[in-house]
Scaffold this motif. Sequence first.
Motif, PDB file in Angstrom:
ATOM      1  N   ALA A 152       9.373 -45.419 -10.356  1.00 48.75           N
ATOM      2  CA  ALA A 152      10.281 -44.865 -11.352  1.00 48.75           C
ATOM      3  C   ALA A 152      11.702 -44.757 -10.800  1.00 48.75           C
ATOM      4  O   ALA A 152      12.682 -45.000 -11.521  1.00 48.75           O
ATOM      5  CB  ALA A 152       9.794 -43.496 -11.807  1.00 48.75           C
ATOM      6  N   THR A 153      11.811 -44.408  -9.526  1.00 46.76           N
ATOM      7  CA  THR A 153      13.129 -44.289  -8.898  1.00 46.76           C
ATOM      8  C   THR A 153      13.885 -45.613  -8.966  1.00 46.76           C
ATOM      9  O   THR A 153      15.092 -45.642  -9.236  1.00 46.76           O
ATOM     10  CB  THR A 153      12.977 -43.830  -7.436  1.00 46.76           C
ATOM     11  N   ARG A 207      13.329 -47.970 -11.240  1.00 43.77           N
ATOM     12  CA  ARG A 207      13.623 -48.300 -12.638  1.00 43.77           C
ATOM     13  C   ARG A 207      14.833 -47.543 -13.178  1.00 43.77           C
ATOM     14  O   ARG A 207      15.619 -48.082 -13.949  1.00 43.77           O
ATOM     15  CB  ARG A 207      12.409 -47.975 -13.525  1.00 43.77           C
ATOM     16  N   VAL A 208      14.964 -46.277 -12.813  1.00 41.57           N
ATOM     17  CA  VAL A 208      16.019 -45.475 -13.429  1.00 41.57           C
ATOM     18  C   VAL A 208      17.339 -45.567 -12.672  1.00 41.57           C
ATOM     19  O   VAL A 208      18.372 -45.101 -13.172  1.00 41.57           O
ATOM     20  CB  VAL A 208      15.601 -43.987 -13.552  1.00 41.57           C
ATOM     21  N   ARG A 261      15.310 -38.885 -17.565  1.00 36.26           N
ATOM     22  CA  ARG A 261      14.661 -39.648 -16.487  1.00 36.26           C
ATOM     23  C   ARG A 261      13.326 -40.228 -16.962  1.00 36.26           C
ATOM     24  O   ARG A 261      13.041 -41.418 -16.791  1.00 36.26           O
ATOM     25  CB  ARG A 261      14.453 -38.757 -15.267  1.00 36.26           C
ATOM     26  N   GLN A 306      13.783 -42.876 -19.863  1.00 39.00           N
ATOM     27  CA  GLN A 306      14.270 -44.167 -19.368  1.00 39.00           C
ATOM     28  C   GLN A 306      13.159 -44.925 -18.651  1.00 39.00           C
ATOM     29  O   GLN A 306      12.972 -46.129 -18.850  1.00 39.00           O
ATOM     30  CB  GLN A 306      15.457 -43.951 -18.430  1.00 39.00           C
ATOM     31  N   ASN A 307      12.391 -44.210 -17.814  1.00 36.75           N
ATOM     32  CA  ASN A 307      11.302 -44.862 -17.089  1.00 36.75           C
ATOM     33  C   ASN A 307      10.239 -45.386 -18.052  1.00 36.75           C
ATOM     34  O   ASN A 307       9.735 -46.505 -17.895  1.00 36.75           O
ATOM     35  CB  ASN A 307      10.673 -43.874 -16.111  1.00 36.75           C
ATOM     36  N   GLN A 355      11.753 -48.417 -20.152  1.00 37.70           N
ATOM     37  CA  GLN A 355      12.039 -49.556 -19.285  1.00 37.70           C
ATOM     38  C   GLN A 355      10.746 -50.215 -18.826  1.00 37.70           C
ATOM     39  O   GLN A 355      10.641 -51.445 -18.776  1.00 37.70           O
ATOM     40  CB  GLN A 355      12.857 -49.114 -18.080  1.00 37.70           C
ATOM     41  N   ALA A 356       9.736 -49.415 -18.508  1.00 35.62           N
ATOM     42  CA  ALA A 356       8.445 -49.967 -18.079  1.00 35.62           C
ATOM     43  C   ALA A 356       7.795 -50.774 -19.200  1.00 35.62           C
ATOM     44  O   ALA A 356       7.229 -51.844 -18.965  1.00 35.62           O
ATOM     45  CB  ALA A 356       7.513 -48.843 -17.632  1.00 35.62           C
ATOM     46  N   LEU A 409       4.149 -42.108 -16.880  1.00 34.99           N
ATOM     47  CA  LEU A 409       5.503 -42.671 -16.772  1.00 34.99           C
ATOM     48  C   LEU A 409       6.567 -41.599 -17.002  1.00 34.99           C
ATOM     49  O   LEU A 409       7.630 -41.627 -16.369  1.00 34.99           O
ATOM     50  CB  LEU A 409       5.679 -43.815 -17.766  1.00 34.99           C
ATOM     51  N   GLY A 417       8.968 -40.321 -13.974  1.00 28.98           N
ATOM     52  CA  GLY A 417      10.418 -40.349 -14.158  1.00 28.98           C
ATOM     53  C   GLY A 417      11.047 -39.024 -13.811  1.00 28.98           C
ATOM     54  O   GLY A 417      12.088 -38.958 -13.141  1.00 28.98           O
ATOM     55  N   THR A 452      11.631 -38.347 -10.094  1.00 25.03           N
ATOM     56  CA  THR A 452      12.768 -38.951  -9.393  1.00 25.03           C
ATOM     57  C   THR A 452      13.822 -37.903  -9.038  1.00 25.03           C
ATOM     58  O   THR A 452      14.595 -38.099  -8.098  1.00 25.03           O
ATOM     59  CB  THR A 452      13.404 -40.074 -10.225  1.00 25.03           C
TER      60      THR A 452
END
Length: 316
Positions: A12-13, A15-16, A53, A56-57, A60-61, A152, A156, A159
Amino acid sequence: MQSLGYDDVKDATERVAGHVRPVAVAPGGTGGRGYELFFALEFLQHTGSFKARGAQNFLQAHREAGTLPSAGVTIASGGNAGLACAWAARRQGVPATVFLPGSAPKLKVERLVGYGADVRFAGTEYAEALAACEEYAAESGALASHAYDHPLIAAGAGTLMEEIHQRVPDLDTLVVSVGGGGLFAGVATAARRHGVRTVAVEPEHCRALDAALEAGTPVDVTVDSVASDALGARRVSAAALHAARQDDTRTVLVPDAEIVRARQTLWDERRLVVEHAAATAFAALTSTTPAYRPAPGEKVCVVLCGANTDPADLVR
């Protein structure tokens, strides 16, 4: 719910990164017992809370996996998760339909409309909005997100702990408010890897985590608190219960009067405007009879998790 591990937080870190605002950690001075205090100013995050956070994760995933439908995403929320979902959906170019209980603060509703969300109301509590959201997802084909109970989303949120650790690598204790448990589960998972204790703080009358520990399984609780718009989940996630059972966590309860006082203190003494949910964590340290008493020399960071609030009642 699927298991949540530190590798999920690390993924996740990545991805964001570049999509969320890195948290600012401010020194808060020395507590009355000689401990060192820090504040994680996560209320400065996009949409005004840490929820950006996880949203977004999550999206995006799904974008990376090719599972983000044209019908967009839907979520039930007391306000903050909906704001984050709508914000992330707009960035991904898909629609967001957000279900709210009728008790949702007007400020959050107005901001949701500003993010372009289709806002719908259902019932008076989060659980009723969630039932309506699930029905809509089944009918429309929209991707169902969740305010807190998804790996997820929790990863997120975790993070945040990775960034706090970078700024205060010798931190001893992280103090965080708990509603449904997504933030707590995520940060506790990361904190454990770094040898940091996590203190989970709930309002006395929004005690889903405390009740789950008592019962040995997530159970429904009554929700009645000044912080219930953000911490008003009837039932905590399984991931949060698992995190709370670890030796490096503590769970405490604080009364509403102390939450209100802590929020006012943050304004009076530091000119910080936060939600009652964010002040809940601080109240664990500042109550007349503190729910958590740091030891002398202990380094403690309080997460101020959101600021989607009307400051009109901060009178001084």
